[in-house]
Design a protein around this motif. Structure first.
Motif, mmCIF file in Angstrom:
data_model
loop_
_atom_site.group_PDB
_atom_site.id
_atom_site.type_symbol
_atom_site.label_atom_id
_atom_site.label_comp_id
_atom_site.label_asym_id
_atom_site.label_seq_id
_atom_site.Cartn_x
_atom_site.Cartn_y
_atom_site.Cartn_z
ATOM 1 N N LEU A 92 0.828 -1.200 0.000
ATOM 2 C CA LEU A 92 0.000 0.000 0.000
ATOM 3 C C LEU A 92 0.863 1.250 0.000
ATOM 4 C CD1 LEU A 92 -2.162 -1.563 2.700
ATOM 5 C CD2 LEU A 92 -3.271 -0.571 0.714
ATOM 6 N N GLY A 107 -3.708 4.480 -1.272
ATOM 7 C CA GLY A 107 -4.054 3.883 -2.537
ATOM 8 C C GLY A 107 -4.806 2.580 -2.319
ATOM 9 N N ARG A 111 -1.918 -6.290 -4.760
ATOM 10 C CA ARG A 111 -1.898 -7.637 -4.184
ATOM 11 C C ARG A 111 -0.890 -8.470 -4.953
ATOM 12 N NH1 ARG A 111 -5.485 -10.591 -1.019
ATOM 13 N NH2 ARG A 111 -6.998 -8.870 -1.105
ATOM 14 N N TYR B 35 -9.003 4.334 11.049
ATOM 15 C CA TYR B 35 -9.133 4.041 9.625
ATOM 16 C C TYR B 35 -10.013 2.812 9.447
ATOM 17 C CZ TYR B 35 -5.201 7.174 8.607
ATOM 18 O OH TYR B 35 -4.379 8.264 8.465
ATOM 19 N N GLN B 37 -10.845 -0.361 6.593
ATOM 20 C CA GLN B 37 -10.366 -1.068 5.420
ATOM 21 C C GLN B 37 -11.393 -2.108 5.020
ATOM 22 O OE1 GLN B 37 -6.881 -3.640 5.732
ATOM 23 N NE2 GLN B 37 -6.231 -3.063 3.666
ATOM 24 N N GLY B 40 -9.524 -6.347 1.366
ATOM 25 C CA GLY B 40 -8.588 -6.314 0.263
ATOM 26 C C GLY B 40 -8.407 -4.968 -0.394
ATOM 27 N N ARG B 41 -8.859 -3.909 0.250
ATOM 28 C CA ARG B 41 -8.753 -2.585 -0.346
ATOM 29 C C ARG B 41 -7.847 -1.680 0.458
ATOM 30 N NH1 ARG B 41 -12.894 -1.616 -3.820
ATOM 31 N NH2 ARG B 41 -11.419 -0.105 -4.653
ATOM 32 N N GLY B 42 -7.694 -0.438 -0.010
ATOM 33 C CA GLY B 42 -6.918 0.543 0.734
ATOM 34 C C GLY B 42 -7.677 1.031 1.950
ATOM 35 N N LEU B 43 -6.969 1.755 2.796
ATOM 36 C CA LEU B 43 -7.579 2.272 4.017
ATOM 37 C C LEU B 43 -8.232 3.619 3.757
ATOM 38 C CD1 LEU B 43 -5.417 0.180 5.073
ATOM 39 C CD2 LEU B 43 -5.405 1.540 7.164
ATOM 40 N N HIS B 45 -9.466 7.051 5.802
ATOM 41 C CA HIS B 45 -9.367 7.804 7.046
ATOM 42 C C HIS B 45 -10.770 8.138 7.546
ATOM 43 C CE1 HIS B 45 -8.860 11.525 9.457
ATOM 44 N NE2 HIS B 45 -7.834 10.863 9.924
ATOM 45 N N PHE B 88 -8.857 0.111 12.109
ATOM 46 C CA PHE B 88 -7.523 0.227 12.686
ATOM 47 C C PHE B 88 -7.375 1.576 13.381
ATOM 48 C CE2 PHE B 88 -5.498 -3.413 10.712
ATOM 49 C CZ PHE B 88 -6.244 -3.619 9.563
ATOM 50 N N PHE B 101 0.223 1.450 13.130
ATOM 51 C CA PHE B 101 -1.136 0.936 13.150
ATOM 52 C C PHE B 101 -1.298 -0.171 14.180
ATOM 53 C CE2 PHE B 101 -3.369 2.914 9.654
ATOM 54 C CZ PHE B 101 -2.330 3.541 8.982
#
Lengths: 115, 111
Positions: A92, A107, A111, B35, B37, B40-43, B45, B88, B101
């Motif tokens: 990331l 972003g 993976r 945060y 998530q 499987g993706r970005g975090l 805020h 998180f 984190f």
């Protein structure tokens, strides 16, 4: 806020090869960071990407394994070198805006699976 | 190293219920962030609370900070299935805007 894109979104690579991940921000940012997130785990900071100078690596991460570039205020790359299956993770990229207080924008992640 | 310890590690609730997640940290901080998530993706805020604040609200989110106990909590009220995600906490990791984190809480909201 900042919108961050990463390429590739995912990849399957053979051990011993290298992969370069690109991170593009839609606005100028002061700080850019690279994290690794192993399956089912939290995020671990790999390094801070410094514009125009060498990245600052966290304990346990070295430049030879994870070379990082940051040629300008909106772009950075992370290379995962000489990959092994243990490098299979989500990588990331994040960025902080020019002004504090250091909230980060992330972003979507890359993976990576190493076979 | 991980500064934040979160509990519970996993939480499963029904839609409409409230969800509370806790975060403890070790060193003095000037702010703490939460945060989200999705799998499987970005975090994303959610909220930042400064050390001189005790409570902060954002929509259905309520965050508290107790600097004497070095702990924070995130409350999501009237949860929805779309709140299903990992949450998180993050604290400053020294110079340069780094974040450390916590381990995260995996929230599952069942419709």
């Amino acid at each position: 806020s900042a919108v961050i894109s990463q390429k590739p979104s995912r990849d399957i690579c053979q051990r011993g090869t290298s992969l370069t991940i690109q991170c593009q921000v839609d606005s100028q940012v002061t700080m850019m960071f690279w994290y690794r997130q192993q399956p089912g785990q939290s995020l671990t900071l790999i390094a801070t990407a410094n514009q125009g100078s060498e990245a600052t690596y966290e304990s346990g991460f070295v430049i030879d394994k994870f070379p990082i570039s940051r040629p300008n205020l909106t772009f950075s790359t992370l290379t995962v070198s000489n990959m092994s299956p243990e490098d299979s993770s989500i990588y990331l990229c994040s960025a902080s805006p020019l002004a504090g207080p250091y909230e980060q924008y992330f972003g979507p992640g890359t993976r990576l699976t190493v076979t | 190293s991980q500064q934040g310890e979160e509990d519970p590690q996993a939480l499963s609730i029904q839609e409409g219920e409230n969800a509370t997640m806790n975060c403890s940290y070790k060193t003095s901080i000037n702010n703490l962030q939460w945060y989200r998530q999705n799998s499987g993706r970005g975090l994303v805020h959610l909220i930042l609370i400064r050390s001189n604040e005790r409570e902060k609200h954002s929509g259905r989110l309520r965050v508290t900070l107790d600097t004497s106990k070095k702990s924070s909590s995130l409350l999501i009220t009237a949860s929805r299935a779309a709140d299903t995600a990992s949450y998180f906490c993050a604290t400053p990791g020294g110079q340069g805007g780094k974040l450390i984190f916590g381990q995260g809480t995996e929230l599952s909201v069942k419709p």
